[in-house]
Design a protein around this motif. Sequence first.
Motif, PDB file in Angstrom:
ATOM      1  N   ARG A  96       0.827  -1.210   0.000  1.00  0.00           N
ATOM      2  CA  ARG A  96       0.000   0.000   0.000  1.00  0.00           C
ATOM      3  C   ARG A  96       0.860   1.258   0.000  1.00  0.00           C
ATOM      4  NH1 ARG A  96      -4.181   1.852   4.754  1.00  0.00           N
ATOM      5  NH2 ARG A  96      -2.247   2.795   5.513  1.00  0.00           N
ATOM      6  N   ASN A 114      -7.348  -3.691  -4.191  1.00  0.00           N
ATOM      7  CA  ASN A 114      -8.793  -3.740  -4.374  1.00  0.00           C
ATOM      8  C   ASN A 114      -9.380  -5.041  -3.834  1.00  0.00           C
ATOM      9  OD1 ASN A 114     -11.114  -4.752  -6.550  1.00  0.00           O
ATOM     10  ND2 ASN A 114     -11.342  -2.606  -5.950  1.00  0.00           N
ATOM     11  N   CYS A 117      -8.380  -5.117   0.399  1.00  0.00           N
ATOM     12  CA  CYS A 117      -8.676  -4.020   1.326  1.00  0.00           C
ATOM     13  C   CYS A 117     -10.088  -4.175   1.882  1.00  0.00           C
ATOM     14  CB  CYS A 117      -8.516  -2.657   0.631  1.00  0.00           C
ATOM     15  SG  CYS A 117      -9.852  -2.239  -0.516  1.00  0.00           S
ATOM     16  N   ASN A 119     -13.704  -4.074   2.147  1.00  0.00           N
ATOM     17  CA  ASN A 119     -14.895  -3.914   1.294  1.00  0.00           C
ATOM     18  C   ASN A 119     -14.617  -3.402  -0.115  1.00  0.00           C
ATOM     19  OD1 ASN A 119     -16.675  -4.925   3.128  1.00  0.00           O
ATOM     20  ND2 ASN A 119     -17.796  -3.037   3.491  1.00  0.00           N
ATOM     21  N   ILE A 121     -13.186  -0.799  -1.087  1.00  0.00           N
ATOM     22  CA  ILE A 121     -13.393   0.654  -1.201  1.00  0.00           C
ATOM     23  C   ILE A 121     -12.145   1.317  -1.772  1.00  0.00           C
ATOM     24  CG2 ILE A 121     -13.708   2.774   0.167  1.00  0.00           C
ATOM     25  CD1 ILE A 121     -15.410   1.080   2.100  1.00  0.00           C
ATOM     26  N   TYR A 122     -12.353   2.314  -2.604  1.00  0.00           N
ATOM     27  CA  TYR A 122     -11.235   3.135  -3.083  1.00  0.00           C
ATOM     28  C   TYR A 122     -11.353   4.497  -2.413  1.00  0.00           C
ATOM     29  CZ  TYR A 122      -7.788   5.483  -5.939  1.00  0.00           C
ATOM     30  OH  TYR A 122      -6.668   6.178  -6.346  1.00  0.00           O
ATOM     31  N   ARG A 123     -10.354   4.825  -1.612  1.00  0.00           N
ATOM     32  CA  ARG A 123     -10.360   6.116  -0.904  1.00  0.00           C
ATOM     33  C   ARG A 123      -8.928   6.580  -0.745  1.00  0.00           C
ATOM     34  NH1 ARG A 123     -12.167   5.088   4.733  1.00  0.00           N
ATOM     35  NH2 ARG A 123      -9.948   4.728   5.032  1.00  0.00           N
ATOM     36  N   ASN A 131      -5.624   4.921   1.317  1.00  0.00           N
ATOM     37  CA  ASN A 131      -5.495   4.749   2.764  1.00  0.00           C
ATOM     38  C   ASN A 131      -6.521   3.799   3.379  1.00  0.00           C
ATOM     39  OD1 ASN A 131      -7.794   6.303   2.583  1.00  0.00           O
ATOM     40  ND2 ASN A 131      -7.144   7.888   4.037  1.00  0.00           N
ATOM     41  N   VAL A 132      -7.068   2.894   2.579  1.00  0.00           N
ATOM     42  CA  VAL A 132      -8.050   1.943   3.106  1.00  0.00           C
ATOM     43  C   VAL A 132      -7.323   0.811   3.828  1.00  0.00           C
ATOM     44  CG1 VAL A 132      -9.952   0.384   2.502  1.00  0.00           C
ATOM     45  CG2 VAL A 132      -9.621   2.526   1.228  1.00  0.00           C
ATOM     46  N   TYR A 195     -19.026  11.944   1.368  1.00  0.00           N
ATOM     47  CA  TYR A 195     -17.652  11.688   0.906  1.00  0.00           C
ATOM     48  C   TYR A 195     -17.550  11.978  -0.586  1.00  0.00           C
ATOM     49  CZ  TYR A 195     -13.498   9.279  -0.675  1.00  0.00           C
ATOM     50  OH  TYR A 195     -12.308   8.992  -1.288  1.00  0.00           O
ATOM     51  N   SER A 254     -20.352  -0.946   7.144  1.00  0.00           N
ATOM     52  CA  SER A 254     -19.742  -1.973   7.994  1.00  0.00           C
ATOM     53  C   SER A 254     -20.739  -2.481   9.035  1.00  0.00           C
ATOM     54  CB  SER A 254     -18.506  -1.404   8.694  1.00  0.00           C
ATOM     55  OG  SER A 254     -18.857  -0.288   9.485  1.00  0.00           O
TER      56      SER A 254
END
Length: 271
Positions: A96, A114, A117, A119, A121-123, A131-132, A195, A254
Motif C-alpha cells: 500500500r 482492491n 482491502c 470492502n 473501497i477506493y479512498r 489509505n483503506v 464523501y 460496515s
Amino acid sequence: MSTKEILPFLTWAGGKRWLVNNHSEIFPLKFNVYIEPFLGSGSVFFHLKPQKAVLSDINGDLINTYLALKMDWQNVYKHLKVHQRKHSSDYYYKIRGSNPRKLETRAAKFLYLNRTCFNGIYRVNKQGKFNVPIGSKQNVILDTDDFEEISSRLKNVLILNDDYESVINRANRDDFIFVDPPYTVNHNENGFIQYNEKLFSWADQIRLCEALVRARNRGAQIMVTNANHESVRNLYKEHGFEYQIVSRFSGISSKAKGRKKYEEIIVKSNF
C-alpha cells in the motif's frame, strides 16, 4: 467477438453488477459507439460487449489498470501471483505504501489492494495516497479471472483518463452513453454521499446534466443512474428527461443496519 460472459474484475462501490443482473432489459438493443465517462468496474461494458467503445474515468490508477490489462495482461497476472503468495497484513501495508514505476506493476498493486482491502473501497487521503485498511479477504487470484479475454475485449476500445464532459462531447447520433456518476444530492443526507461530494459537487451534477442535454440533442442515446432524491429527479425533469425508480441492495456499510435497500433512478432518452 466472444460471447463469453465476463464478470467485472474489480469490486467497486456503487458498481452496477446488480443492474445488469436484475434489469438487463433496460439497455438499448442497438447503438453505434458505447461511451462510459465514469468507468469504475465496467459492469455494463462487460455485459453489453460493444464492438466500439470509449471508456474513461478521472481515477488515474483505475485507468492505468485497464490500460495495463489491455496491453500486457500476462505481466499483470505474473505480479498478481506474487502478491497472492506473499499476502499478509505486513505485506499489504508494505505494498500500500509502495510506489511502483512500471504500468503493469502499478496495475497489479491496484488489483491486489482492491481485492484485499476493506470492502473493496477506493479512498485516498489529502495527499492522494490510498489509505483503506486491510480487509478479511485472502484471495488475490479469483476463479472468475479471465484477463486474456478482458484484454481481448479492450483491444479496440479507446481508454481515457479525462473529464466526463469532454468524453460526453464525443458522442454522436446513435451512440450510447451510460453515465453512473458519484451520487451527490443538493441537500446531503447520507455519509457516503458526503464523501462523494468532495469529488463530485452539486455543480458537477448540473454540468453533467447540461452535457447530456447537448448529447441528446445530437441524437445520442442516454442512460443515467443516480440517487432517487427530489433534487436529482427535479434536475432531470427540468431538462426534459424521463426516469424510472429501481431498488438495489447496498453492502457498503460496515454495520448490518446500514446495509439495506436503496432506491435509484434510471434516466433514459432517445431509445
